[in-house]
Scaffold this motif. Structure first.
Motif, PDB file in Angstrom:
ATOM      1  N   PRO A  30       5.070  -4.107   8.077  1.00  0.00           N
ATOM      2  CA  PRO A  30       4.693  -2.889   9.162  1.00  0.00           C
ATOM      3  C   PRO A  30       4.242  -1.774   8.216  1.00  0.00           C
ATOM      4  N   ALA A  31       3.451  -0.818   9.068  1.00  0.00           N
ATOM      5  CA  ALA A  31       2.747   0.246   8.500  1.00  0.00           C
ATOM      6  C   ALA A  31       3.416   1.328   9.062  1.00  0.00           C
ATOM      7  N   VAL A  32       3.397   2.595   8.476  1.00  0.00           N
ATOM      8  CA  VAL A  32       3.594   3.854   9.105  1.00  0.00           C
ATOM      9  C   VAL A  32       2.397   4.477   8.829  1.00  0.00           C
ATOM     10  N   VAL A  33       1.800   5.349   9.800  1.00  0.00           N
ATOM     11  CA  VAL A  33       0.698   6.294   9.674  1.00  0.00           C
ATOM     12  C   VAL A  33       1.276   7.370   9.909  1.00  0.00           C
ATOM     13  N   GLU A  85      -5.496  14.700   8.105  1.00  0.00           N
ATOM     14  CA  GLU A  85      -5.754  13.505   7.418  1.00  0.00           C
ATOM     15  C   GLU A  85      -4.685  12.663   7.517  1.00  0.00           C
ATOM     16  N   LEU A  86      -5.027  11.264   7.756  1.00  0.00           N
ATOM     17  CA  LEU A  86      -4.075  10.446   7.997  1.00  0.00           C
ATOM     18  C   LEU A  86      -3.670   9.480   6.728  1.00  0.00           C
ATOM     19  N   THR A  87      -2.765   9.346   6.549  1.00  0.00           N
ATOM     20  CA  THR A  87      -2.066   8.319   5.380  1.00  0.00           C
ATOM     21  C   THR A  87      -1.594   7.293   6.014  1.00  0.00           C
ATOM     22  N   VAL A  88      -2.001   5.939   5.542  1.00  0.00           N
ATOM     23  CA  VAL A  88      -1.508   4.628   6.040  1.00  0.00           C
ATOM     24  C   VAL A  88      -0.738   4.082   5.094  1.00  0.00           C
ATOM     25  N   LEU A 142      16.538   6.242   2.481  1.00  0.00           N
ATOM     26  CA  LEU A 142      15.384   6.274   1.785  1.00  0.00           C
ATOM     27  C   LEU A 142      14.550   4.736   1.786  1.00  0.00           C
ATOM     28  N   ILE A 143      13.314   4.930   2.245  1.00  0.00           N
ATOM     29  CA  ILE A 143      12.638   3.627   2.002  1.00  0.00           C
ATOM     30  C   ILE A 143      11.151   3.794   1.328  1.00  0.00           C
ATOM     31  N   TRP A 144      10.960   2.916   0.704  1.00  0.00           N
ATOM     32  CA  TRP A 144       9.839   2.851  -0.429  1.00  0.00           C
ATOM     33  C   TRP A 144       8.763   2.433   0.474  1.00  0.00           C
ATOM     34  N   ALA A 145       7.546   3.153   0.272  1.00  0.00           N
ATOM     35  CA  ALA A 145       6.200   2.781   0.992  1.00  0.00           C
ATOM     36  C   ALA A 145       4.961   2.812   0.012  1.00  0.00           C
ATOM     37  N   LYS A 146       4.227   2.208   0.077  1.00  0.00           N
ATOM     38  CA  LYS A 146       2.759   2.231  -0.612  1.00  0.00           C
ATOM     39  C   LYS A 146       1.651   2.350   0.197  1.00  0.00           C
ATOM     40  N   PRO A 147       0.414   2.776  -0.299  1.00  0.00           N
ATOM     41  CA  PRO A 147      -0.905   2.748   0.616  1.00  0.00           C
ATOM     42  C   PRO A 147      -1.087   1.572   0.855  1.00  0.00           C
ATOM     43  N   VAL A 148      -1.425   1.164   2.117  1.00  0.00           N
ATOM     44  CA  VAL A 148      -2.079  -0.009   2.512  1.00  0.00           C
ATOM     45  C   VAL A 148      -3.555  -0.408   1.686  1.00  0.00           C
ATOM     46  N   TRP A 149      -3.632  -1.543   1.203  1.00  0.00           N
ATOM     47  CA  TRP A 149      -4.772  -1.630   0.055  1.00  0.00           C
ATOM     48  C   TRP A 149      -6.089  -1.556   0.705  1.00  0.00           C
ATOM     49  N   THR A 150      -6.688  -2.260   1.692  1.00  0.00           N
ATOM     50  CA  THR A 150      -7.906  -2.483   1.961  1.00  0.00           C
ATOM     51  C   THR A 150      -8.302  -1.455   2.852  1.00  0.00           C
ATOM     52  N   ALA A 151      -9.623  -0.931   2.833  1.00  0.00           N
ATOM     53  CA  ALA A 151     -10.037   0.031   3.626  1.00  0.00           C
ATOM     54  C   ALA A 151      -9.957  -0.429   4.979  1.00  0.00           C
ATOM     55  N   ARG A 152     -10.322  -1.529   5.454  1.00  0.00           N
ATOM     56  CA  ARG A 152     -10.585  -1.880   6.766  1.00  0.00           C
ATOM     57  C   ARG A 152      -9.533  -2.071   7.386  1.00  0.00           C
ATOM     58  N   SER A 153      -8.382  -2.285   6.643  1.00  0.00           N
ATOM     59  CA  SER A 153      -6.832  -2.425   7.125  1.00  0.00           C
ATOM     60  C   SER A 153      -6.343  -0.991   7.514  1.00  0.00           C
ATOM     61  N   ARG A 154      -6.716  -0.001   6.492  1.00  0.00           N
ATOM     62  CA  ARG A 154      -6.330   1.245   6.719  1.00  0.00           C
ATOM     63  C   ARG A 154      -6.901   1.938   7.933  1.00  0.00           C
ATOM     64  N   ALA A 155      -8.287   1.678   8.130  1.00  0.00           N
ATOM     65  CA  ALA A 155      -9.024   2.207   9.369  1.00  0.00           C
ATOM     66  C   ALA A 155      -8.518   1.560  10.371  1.00  0.00           C
ATOM     67  N   ARG A 156      -8.270   0.342  10.684  1.00  0.00           N
ATOM     68  CA  ARG A 156      -7.625  -0.151  11.809  1.00  0.00           C
ATOM     69  C   ARG A 156      -6.459   0.354  12.233  1.00  0.00           C
ATOM     70  N   LEU A 157      -5.398   0.508  11.310  1.00  0.00           N
ATOM     71  CA  LEU A 157      -4.147   0.714  11.643  1.00  0.00           C
ATOM     72  C   LEU A 157      -4.238   2.322  12.147  1.00  0.00           C
ATOM     73  N   ALA A 158      -5.207   3.136  11.372  1.00  0.00           N
ATOM     74  CA  ALA A 158      -5.055   4.559  11.640  1.00  0.00           C
ATOM     75  C   ALA A 158      -5.771   4.718  13.144  1.00  0.00           C
ATOM     76  N   ALA A 159      -6.597   3.987  13.577  1.00  0.00           N
ATOM     77  CA  ALA A 159      -7.403   4.077  14.962  1.00  0.00           C
ATOM     78  C   ALA A 159      -6.120   3.737  15.920  1.00  0.00           C
TER      79      ALA A 159
END
Length: 189
Positions: A102-105, A113-116, A155-172
């Motif tokens: 799962p992701a957190v936005v 600005e949105l960080t995915v 505490l939870i570790w998280a990393k940016p979602v790799w692809t721009a397409r996935s980031r845009a879809r999740l941000a939307a």
């Protein structure tokens, strides 16, 4: 994303205790693994139990030891990230994905600005980040983030979602459930 003004996130006692607990659990797991493997080896030498039982014990001990070492390495990564800067607050949306973690936005209240981020944790801990507001800390020299509920405890570790397409879809998706209308309260020092 509002900041505490503190030099780093580890100055908060709750965060420091949580990280210490994480490290202690990792050490216990590693030591228990060594002990189980050693006891299994001794029992194998005495012949008190069948080979299948002692081999299983040795295998489980080895797995416990290895997972303890991985968790110790992970705790160093968490410590480095938490020491790099203060906690910052952000409005957030938890987004499930069918074929990935799962992701957190997160929404920056200052810039919008949105960080995915992809959540790197076991499923039973997803509840920790399924909130309307999260705190986050980041080491600018690495790609990772530490996210936590308000207070900086779990505490939870998280990393940016790799692809721009996935980031845009999740941000939307996050925008569609009202992320941009939410506000975050700054952590108090």
């Amino acid at each position: 994303m509002e900041s505490t003004g503190a030099t780093n996130a580890l100055t908060r006692p709750r965060t420091a205790r949580s990280l210490d607990g994480y490290r202690s659990g990792a050490r216990v797991r590693a030591v228990a693994g060594v002990a189980l493997a050693a006891v299994s080896g001794l029992v194998e030498l005495t012949g008190l139990l069948p080979h299948k039982v002692t081999a299983s014990g040795a295998g489980l001990g080895t797995a416990l030891f290895a997972s303890g070492l991985v968790l110790l390495w992970h705790s160093r990564r968490l410590r480095r990230t938490l020491a790099a800067g203060p906690w910052r607050a952000a409005a957030s949306v938890f987004v499930t994905r069918s074929a990935a973690a799962p992701a957190v936005v997160l929404s920056d209240p200052e810039s919008g600005e949105l960080t995915v981020l992809a959540v790197h944790s076991v499923r039973r801990r997803y509840r920790v980040v399924n909130r309307d507001e999260l705190w986050w800390a980041r080491d600018p020299d690495s790609a990772g983030f530490v996210i936590a509920p308000e207070g900086g405890g779990e505490l939870i570790w998280a990393k940016p979602v790799w692809t721009a397409r996935s980031r845009a879809r999740l941000a939307a998706k996050a925008e569609s459930v009202g992320l941009l209308e939410r506000t975050a309260t700054a952590p108090r020092a």
